[in-house]
Design a protein around this motif. Structure first.
Motif, PDB file in Angstrom:
ATOM      1  N   LEU A   1       0.829  -1.202   0.000  1.00  0.00           N
ATOM      2  CA  LEU A   1       0.000   0.000   0.000  1.00  0.00           C
ATOM      3  C   LEU A   1       0.868   1.258   0.000  1.00  0.00           C
ATOM      4  O   LEU A   1       2.029   1.236   0.397  1.00  0.00           O
ATOM      5  CB  LEU A   1      -0.932  -0.004   1.206  1.00  0.00           C
ATOM      6  CG  LEU A   1      -1.855  -1.220   1.346  1.00  0.00           C
ATOM      7  CD1 LEU A   1      -2.823  -1.016   2.502  1.00  0.00           C
ATOM      8  CD2 LEU A   1      -2.612  -1.483   0.053  1.00  0.00           C
ATOM      9  N   MET A   2       0.265   2.358  -0.448  1.00  0.00           N
ATOM     10  CA  MET A   2       0.991   3.613  -0.592  1.00  0.00           C
ATOM     11  C   MET A   2       0.520   4.634   0.438  1.00  0.00           C
ATOM     12  O   MET A   2      -0.475   4.436   1.133  1.00  0.00           O
ATOM     13  CB  MET A   2       0.767   4.172  -2.007  1.00  0.00           C
ATOM     14  CG  MET A   2       1.177   3.225  -3.130  1.00  0.00           C
ATOM     15  SD  MET A   2       0.953   3.965  -4.765  1.00  0.00           S
ATOM     16  CE  MET A   2      -0.847   4.108  -4.826  1.00  0.00           C
ATOM     17  N   SER A   3       1.223   5.748   0.496  1.00  0.00           N
ATOM     18  CA  SER A   3       0.843   6.834   1.389  1.00  0.00           C
ATOM     19  C   SER A   3      -0.453   7.480   0.899  1.00  0.00           C
ATOM     20  O   SER A   3      -0.882   7.289  -0.241  1.00  0.00           O
ATOM     21  CB  SER A   3       1.951   7.890   1.422  1.00  0.00           C
ATOM     22  OG  SER A   3       2.062   8.526   0.155  1.00  0.00           O
ATOM     23  N   ARG A   4      -1.083   8.236   1.788  1.00  0.00           N
ATOM     24  CA  ARG A   4      -2.305   8.943   1.422  1.00  0.00           C
ATOM     25  C   ARG A   4      -2.064   9.852   0.226  1.00  0.00           C
ATOM     26  O   ARG A   4      -2.910   9.962  -0.672  1.00  0.00           O
ATOM     27  CB  ARG A   4      -2.813   9.771   2.604  1.00  0.00           C
ATOM     28  CG  ARG A   4      -4.059  10.603   2.282  1.00  0.00           C
ATOM     29  CD  ARG A   4      -4.466  11.508   3.420  1.00  0.00           C
ATOM     30  NE  ARG A   4      -5.168  10.780   4.469  1.00  0.00           N
ATOM     31  CZ  ARG A   4      -4.625  10.447   5.621  1.00  0.00           C
ATOM     32  NH1 ARG A   4      -3.355  10.764   5.870  1.00  0.00           N
ATOM     33  NH2 ARG A   4      -5.305   9.792   6.540  1.00  0.00           N
ATOM     34  N   TRP A   5      -0.916  10.507   0.194  1.00  0.00           N
ATOM     35  CA  TRP A   5      -0.560  11.431  -0.881  1.00  0.00           C
ATOM     36  C   TRP A   5      -0.549  10.715  -2.233  1.00  0.00           C
ATOM     37  O   TRP A   5      -1.172  11.172  -3.200  1.00  0.00           O
ATOM     38  CB  TRP A   5       0.805  12.051  -0.555  1.00  0.00           C
ATOM     39  CG  TRP A   5       1.515  12.718  -1.678  1.00  0.00           C
ATOM     40  CD1 TRP A   5       1.047  13.733  -2.457  1.00  0.00           C
ATOM     41  CD2 TRP A   5       2.837  12.427  -2.149  1.00  0.00           C
ATOM     42  NE1 TRP A   5       1.995  14.094  -3.385  1.00  0.00           N
ATOM     43  CE2 TRP A   5       3.103  13.316  -3.216  1.00  0.00           C
ATOM     44  CE3 TRP A   5       3.817  11.517  -1.759  1.00  0.00           C
ATOM     45  CZ2 TRP A   5       4.315  13.307  -3.907  1.00  0.00           C
ATOM     46  CZ3 TRP A   5       5.022  11.521  -2.438  1.00  0.00           C
ATOM     47  CH2 TRP A   5       5.264  12.398  -3.491  1.00  0.00           C
ATOM     48  N   LEU A   6       0.128   9.569  -2.318  1.00  0.00           N
ATOM     49  CA  LEU A   6       0.212   8.847  -3.591  1.00  0.00           C
ATOM     50  C   LEU A   6      -1.126   8.206  -3.957  1.00  0.00           C
ATOM     51  O   LEU A   6      -1.509   8.167  -5.135  1.00  0.00           O
ATOM     52  CB  LEU A   6       1.314   7.790  -3.524  1.00  0.00           C
ATOM     53  CG  LEU A   6       2.741   8.329  -3.441  1.00  0.00           C
ATOM     54  CD1 LEU A   6       3.746   7.188  -3.277  1.00  0.00           C
ATOM     55  CD2 LEU A   6       3.095   9.152  -4.673  1.00  0.00           C
ATOM     56  N   TRP A   7      -1.840   7.680  -2.963  1.00  0.00           N
ATOM     57  CA  TRP A   7      -3.151   7.091  -3.230  1.00  0.00           C
ATOM     58  C   TRP A   7      -4.104   8.149  -3.777  1.00  0.00           C
ATOM     59  O   TRP A   7      -4.879   7.890  -4.712  1.00  0.00           O
ATOM     60  CB  TRP A   7      -3.705   6.467  -1.960  1.00  0.00           C
ATOM     61  CG  TRP A   7      -5.123   5.965  -2.031  1.00  0.00           C
ATOM     62  CD1 TRP A   7      -6.172   6.374  -1.268  1.00  0.00           C
ATOM     63  CD2 TRP A   7      -5.653   4.951  -2.899  1.00  0.00           C
ATOM     64  NE1 TRP A   7      -7.313   5.681  -1.591  1.00  0.00           N
ATOM     65  CE2 TRP A   7      -7.029   4.798  -2.598  1.00  0.00           C
ATOM     66  CE3 TRP A   7      -5.097   4.156  -3.894  1.00  0.00           C
ATOM     67  CZ2 TRP A   7      -7.855   3.896  -3.248  1.00  0.00           C
ATOM     68  CZ3 TRP A   7      -5.919   3.245  -4.559  1.00  0.00           C
ATOM     69  CH2 TRP A   7      -7.278   3.127  -4.241  1.00  0.00           C
ATOM     70  N   ARG A   8      -4.038   9.364  -3.233  1.00  0.00           N
ATOM     71  CA  ARG A   8      -4.904  10.435  -3.703  1.00  0.00           C
ATOM     72  C   ARG A   8      -4.620  10.758  -5.180  1.00  0.00           C
ATOM     73  O   ARG A   8      -5.540  10.991  -5.972  1.00  0.00           O
ATOM     74  CB  ARG A   8      -4.702  11.682  -2.835  1.00  0.00           C
ATOM     75  CG  ARG A   8      -5.764  12.768  -3.046  1.00  0.00           C
ATOM     76  CD  ARG A   8      -5.373  14.037  -2.296  1.00  0.00           C
ATOM     77  NE  ARG A   8      -5.257  13.807  -0.878  1.00  0.00           N
ATOM     78  CZ  ARG A   8      -6.273  13.868  -0.027  1.00  0.00           C
ATOM     79  NH1 ARG A   8      -7.492  14.118  -0.479  1.00  0.00           N
ATOM     80  NH2 ARG A   8      -6.078  13.680   1.262  1.00  0.00           N
ATOM     81  N   ILE A   9      -3.333  10.757  -5.551  1.00  0.00           N
ATOM     82  CA  ILE A   9      -2.969  11.032  -6.946  1.00  0.00           C
ATOM     83  C   ILE A   9      -3.487   9.930  -7.859  1.00  0.00           C
ATOM     84  O   ILE A   9      -4.059  10.195  -8.924  1.00  0.00           O
ATOM     85  CB  ILE A   9      -1.444  11.174  -7.089  1.00  0.00           C
ATOM     86  CG1 ILE A   9      -0.940  12.412  -6.346  1.00  0.00           C
ATOM     87  CG2 ILE A   9      -1.040  11.268  -8.570  1.00  0.00           C
ATOM     88  CD1 ILE A   9       0.569  12.549  -6.342  1.00  0.00           C
ATOM     89  N   LEU A  10      -3.283   8.669  -7.455  1.00  0.00           N
ATOM     90  CA  LEU A  10      -3.738   7.551  -8.279  1.00  0.00           C
ATOM     91  C   LEU A  10      -5.253   7.586  -8.462  1.00  0.00           C
ATOM     92  O   LEU A  10      -5.765   7.368  -9.573  1.00  0.00           O
ATOM     93  CB  LEU A  10      -3.304   6.223  -7.655  1.00  0.00           C
ATOM     94  CG  LEU A  10      -3.714   4.950  -8.419  1.00  0.00           C
ATOM     95  CD1 LEU A  10      -3.141   4.959  -9.830  1.00  0.00           C
ATOM     96  CD2 LEU A  10      -3.250   3.703  -7.671  1.00  0.00           C
ATOM     97  N   VAL A  11      -5.984   7.869  -7.402  1.00  0.00           N
ATOM     98  CA  VAL A  11      -7.440   7.952  -7.487  1.00  0.00           C
ATOM     99  C   VAL A  11      -7.850   9.076  -8.427  1.00  0.00           C
ATOM    100  O   VAL A  11      -8.755   8.930  -9.257  1.00  0.00           O
ATOM    101  CB  VAL A  11      -8.050   8.159  -6.086  1.00  0.00           C
ATOM    102  CG1 VAL A  11      -9.523   8.557  -6.182  1.00  0.00           C
ATOM    103  CG2 VAL A  11      -7.900   6.899  -5.250  1.00  0.00           C
ATOM    104  N   ARG A  12      -7.175  10.197  -8.325  1.00  0.00           N
ATOM    105  CA  ARG A  12      -7.498  11.338  -9.192  1.00  0.00           C
ATOM    106  C   ARG A  12      -7.329  10.975 -10.664  1.00  0.00           C
ATOM    107  O   ARG A  12      -8.186  11.278 -11.498  1.00  0.00           O
ATOM    108  CB  ARG A  12      -6.608  12.522  -8.831  1.00  0.00           C
ATOM    109  CG  ARG A  12      -6.800  13.737  -9.722  1.00  0.00           C
ATOM    110  CD  ARG A  12      -5.763  14.793  -9.435  1.00  0.00           C
ATOM    111  NE  ARG A  12      -5.786  15.854 -10.427  1.00  0.00           N
ATOM    112  CZ  ARG A  12      -4.838  16.776 -10.566  1.00  0.00           C
ATOM    113  NH1 ARG A  12      -3.785  16.763  -9.758  1.00  0.00           N
ATOM    114  NH2 ARG A  12      -4.938  17.704 -11.505  1.00  0.00           N
TER     115      ARG A  12
END
Length: 297
Positions: free
Chosen positions: A191-202
């Motif tokens: 799993l990734m950090s919130r920051w990277l997960w937010r980018i991927l979701v975007r």
């Protein structure tokens, strides 16, 4: 035995150790090449010790040395939080080797250069008189801090002597133990950090429209095909920069890759529990149409 999630997870850990790479590198490669296999479940790592050694180091310090270590630690944590906020907002953060080196003292009249952030903290803690040299030297002997001495140009004064200080990992551990600061655990691999997960979701939610190719910050270094965050291990390969489907010219945009889509499908529930503030409820449905574009491993 590796046909089960637990067995596959143990094998991933063994392969990562054998090849000397992060576990997430093996996990990503596994899912790219064996997409029909079970998703490996990495075993939990054993908890670390109680920190009694760190407590003994703290107990051996005198009151002034503890105050210095506390103020340096607090400034270090403030600098770290500032860098995290920059990344969350899409900005480009500085390298840790830069921001962890903090100004301790400028050797010029304070009415001309003011006080450094650490000096201001020390003054609030009741330390006003000289003595930084001996106190910091004691911390350095115990391998809690590292000091750097140089000169910096100050408008109207010319070059001024400066002392900078950096906490070591040992120093940070001692301060955390003594002050009761619980270190925030990062997400478990892969799993990734919130920051990277937010980018991927975007990017995934953008579907066939993609996201502007000027995606800010260092996110692409960690997520994009063909990148490497530090020149060592490869990036996740979850997004790619290309023309929209059917276009041969014009601006490039970011699109989710098949690996990125698979990562979302594999771990969306876990991410939802980790980062409930990141709305990924429709992400799989939204990015299905984008999975038909050109893909690279």
């Amino acid at each position: 035995m590796w046909g089960t999630p637990e067995g596959a997870g143990r094998l991933v850990r063994l392969l990562a150790g054998a090849y000397g790479v992060p576990e997430r590198v093996v996990m990503d490669a596994w899912r790219r090449t064996r997409p029909t296999d079970v998703v490996p479940l990495l075993p939990e790592r054993a908890a670390r010790g109680t920190g009694s050694a760190a407590q003994k180091v703290w107990d051996a310090l005198n009151g002034r040395q503890r105050t210095y270590l506390t103020c340096i630690f607090q400034q270090d944590q403030e600098a770290e939080e500032d860098q995290q906020q920059r990344r969350f907002l899409g900005g480009t953060g500085r390298k840790a080797v830069e921001w962890r080196r903090m100004d301790l003292a400028l050797y010029a009249p304070p009415e001309l250069v003011g006080y450094t952030r650490i000096q201001s903290r020390l003054r609030q803690a009741g330390v006003h008189d000289p003595g930084a040299g001996s106190s910091v030297a004691a911390l350095e002997r115990r391998r809690l801090v590292v000091t750097y001495r140089d000169r910096v140009y100050v408008q109207g004064l010319g070059e001024v002597r400066r002392t900078r200080v950096e906490l070591t990992r040992r120093g940070r551990a001692v301060a955390r133990r003594a002050l009761g600061v619980v270190r925030e655990k990062g997400p478990p691999p892969p799993l990734m950090s919130r920051w990277l997960w937010r980018i991927l979701v975007r990017v995934a939610l953008a579907g066939s429209e993609g996201v502007d190719g000027s995606l800010a910050g260092r996110g692409p270094h960690f997520l994009a095909v063909g990148r490497s965050p530090g020149g060592g291990s490869p990036s996740r390969g979850f997004i790619e920069l290309r023309h929209p489907e059917g276009a041969e010219h014009g601006p490039y945009r970011w699109f989710v890759t098949e690996s990125g889509l698979r990562h979302i499908r594999d771990h969306r529930d876990a991410y939802q529990e980790l980062y409930p503030d990141v709305d990924a409820g429709q992400v799989v449905l939204s990015c299905r149409e984008a999975s038909g574009g050109p893909q690279r491993a």
